[in-house]
Design a protein around this motif. Sequence first.
Motif, short mmCIF file in Angstrom:
data_model
loop_
_atom_site.label_atom_id
_atom_site.label_comp_id
_atom_site.label_asym_id
_atom_site.label_seq_id
_atom_site.Cartn_x
_atom_site.Cartn_y
_atom_site.Cartn_z
N VAL A 38 0.84 -1.20 0.00
CA VAL A 38 0.00 0.00 0.00
C VAL A 38 0.88 1.25 0.00
N TYR A 39 1.89 1.27 0.85
CA TYR A 39 2.80 2.42 0.87
C TYR A 39 3.44 2.63 -0.50
N GLY A 40 3.96 1.55 -1.08
CA GLY A 40 4.63 1.66 -2.37
C GLY A 40 3.72 2.14 -3.47
N ASN A 41 2.53 1.56 -3.59
CA ASN A 41 1.61 1.96 -4.66
C ASN A 41 1.09 3.38 -4.47
N ARG A 42 0.85 3.78 -3.23
CA ARG A 42 0.38 5.14 -2.98
C ARG A 42 1.40 6.17 -3.44
N ASN A 43 2.67 5.82 -3.37
CA ASN A 43 3.73 6.78 -3.69
C ASN A 43 4.37 6.57 -5.05
N GLY A 44 3.87 5.61 -5.84
CA GLY A 44 4.32 5.46 -7.21
C GLY A 44 5.45 4.50 -7.48
N PHE A 45 5.89 3.72 -6.48
CA PHE A 45 6.94 2.73 -6.68
C PHE A 45 6.44 1.58 -7.57
N PHE A 46 7.38 0.81 -8.11
CA PHE A 46 7.07 -0.50 -8.66
C PHE A 46 7.15 -1.47 -7.48
N THR A 47 6.05 -2.15 -7.16
CA THR A 47 5.98 -2.93 -5.92
C THR A 47 6.14 -4.43 -6.17
N VAL A 48 6.99 -5.05 -5.35
CA VAL A 48 7.26 -6.49 -5.40
C VAL A 48 6.93 -7.07 -4.02
N LEU A 49 6.07 -8.07 -3.99
CA LEU A 49 5.73 -8.77 -2.74
C LEU A 49 6.46 -10.09 -2.69
N THR A 50 7.15 -10.36 -1.58
CA THR A 50 7.82 -11.64 -1.37
C THR A 50 7.19 -12.35 -0.18
N GLU A 51 7.38 -13.67 -0.12
CA GLU A 51 6.92 -14.44 1.03
C GLU A 51 7.81 -14.14 2.23
N PRO A 52 7.25 -14.19 3.44
CA PRO A 52 8.09 -14.03 4.63
C PRO A 52 9.12 -15.15 4.71
N LEU A 53 10.31 -14.80 5.19
CA LEU A 53 11.41 -15.76 5.23
C LEU A 53 11.31 -16.72 6.41
N ASN A 54 10.78 -16.26 7.54
CA ASN A 54 10.85 -17.05 8.76
C ASN A 54 9.61 -16.83 9.61
N PHE A 55 8.64 -17.73 9.49
CA PHE A 55 7.44 -17.64 10.32
C PHE A 55 7.74 -17.95 11.79
N ALA A 56 8.77 -18.78 12.03
CA ALA A 56 9.04 -19.25 13.38
C ALA A 56 9.35 -18.11 14.34
N ASN A 57 10.01 -17.07 13.85
CA ASN A 57 10.41 -15.97 14.73
C ASN A 57 9.44 -14.79 14.69
N GLU A 58 8.29 -14.99 14.07
CA GLU A 58 7.32 -13.91 13.94
C GLU A 58 6.24 -14.08 15.01
N SER A 59 5.71 -12.97 15.51
CA SER A 59 4.72 -13.03 16.58
C SER A 59 3.41 -13.66 16.09
N PHE A 60 2.67 -14.23 17.03
CA PHE A 60 1.38 -14.85 16.73
C PHE A 60 0.43 -13.84 16.10
N ILE A 61 0.40 -12.63 16.64
CA ILE A 61 -0.52 -11.60 16.14
C ILE A 61 -0.18 -11.23 14.70
N VAL A 62 1.09 -11.06 14.40
CA VAL A 62 1.48 -10.70 13.03
C VAL A 62 1.11 -11.82 12.07
N ARG A 63 1.27 -13.08 12.47
CA ARG A 63 0.88 -14.18 11.59
C ARG A 63 -0.61 -14.16 11.31
N LYS A 64 -1.41 -13.85 12.32
CA LYS A 64 -2.87 -13.76 12.12
C LYS A 64 -3.22 -12.60 11.20
N VAL A 65 -2.54 -11.46 11.37
CA VAL A 65 -2.80 -10.31 10.50
C VAL A 65 -2.44 -10.64 9.06
N ARG A 66 -1.36 -11.37 8.87
CA ARG A 66 -0.98 -11.79 7.51
C ARG A 66 -2.11 -12.59 6.85
#
Length: 273
Positions: A202-230
């Motif tokens: 959203v930030y990139g597109n709002r400001n005119g960048f060419f946007t590339v989405l990648t998969e997260p590298l490491n779910f194991a070290n990510e918080s439970f809440i962030v995984r749910k938001v994803r």
Amino acid sequence: MLSPPPVPLFPRASPLPSPPRASNPNGTDPTTAAAGAGMGAAAWWRRSLGQRFNPAGVAAVAAVAVSEPRLALPHVSLQDIRWLDWGELRRAGFRGVVFDKDNTLTAPYAPGLWPPLAAAFDQCRAAFPPGSLAVYSNSAGLKQYDPDGLEAAVIEATIQGVHVIRHDIKKPGGEAKEIESYFGCSASNLVLVGDRYFTDVVYGNRNGFFTVLTEPLNFANESFIVRKVRKFETYIVNYWYRKGHRPIKHPLLPDARQIVKFDPYKDPMAPGA
């Protein structure tokens, strides 16, 4: 419970079974623990809790949902930066690359590059002139968490060739003034790579960048809440794809297929094949 969907090279009209893919190593990065210890437990928890609740992100979700869903749709989605042809991006006229940090280049809160990405990052450095790569993150460089710039300096020393851009406002809020000032060009001449729809894309597109989405590298070290938001973000974005929404066309690269290095499902030389 929703399962994480496959990340296609391009959006699909409806969900399909995930094809076999090259492996994406998701083991624990040994630098993660050191990063948490280095910043101190209190600072780590302040940052972690602060990133879990992002008022600008919440407002962006509401605004995008009501007005323009395509702002949340990346120009191209890939497994990780190994799938990008940096030379083609340079030939298309892009002058630099802006990376999110956590789960795009590094494990969450770690200062070092995720090891399997080292060769791809070297190729990126070779394709673009010195000073053309930067990190713009809701952790590294955000003055709320690093007021003296000490952590930004550590990252710049650890990941050679990257500059951490200091800023005051979390993505997706704010404009691209700090980035444009550093690069000396419009954001439309830059590539933004990140792993989150409602912050990076959203930030990139709002400001005119060419946007590339990648998969997260490491779910194991990510918080439970962030995984749910994803999962929530992915559910909403897939719904918009099914409703017929498509990414905004970018003037420098109307056809994103030319910057995909290869099809990792078929090429025997694909990373991890």
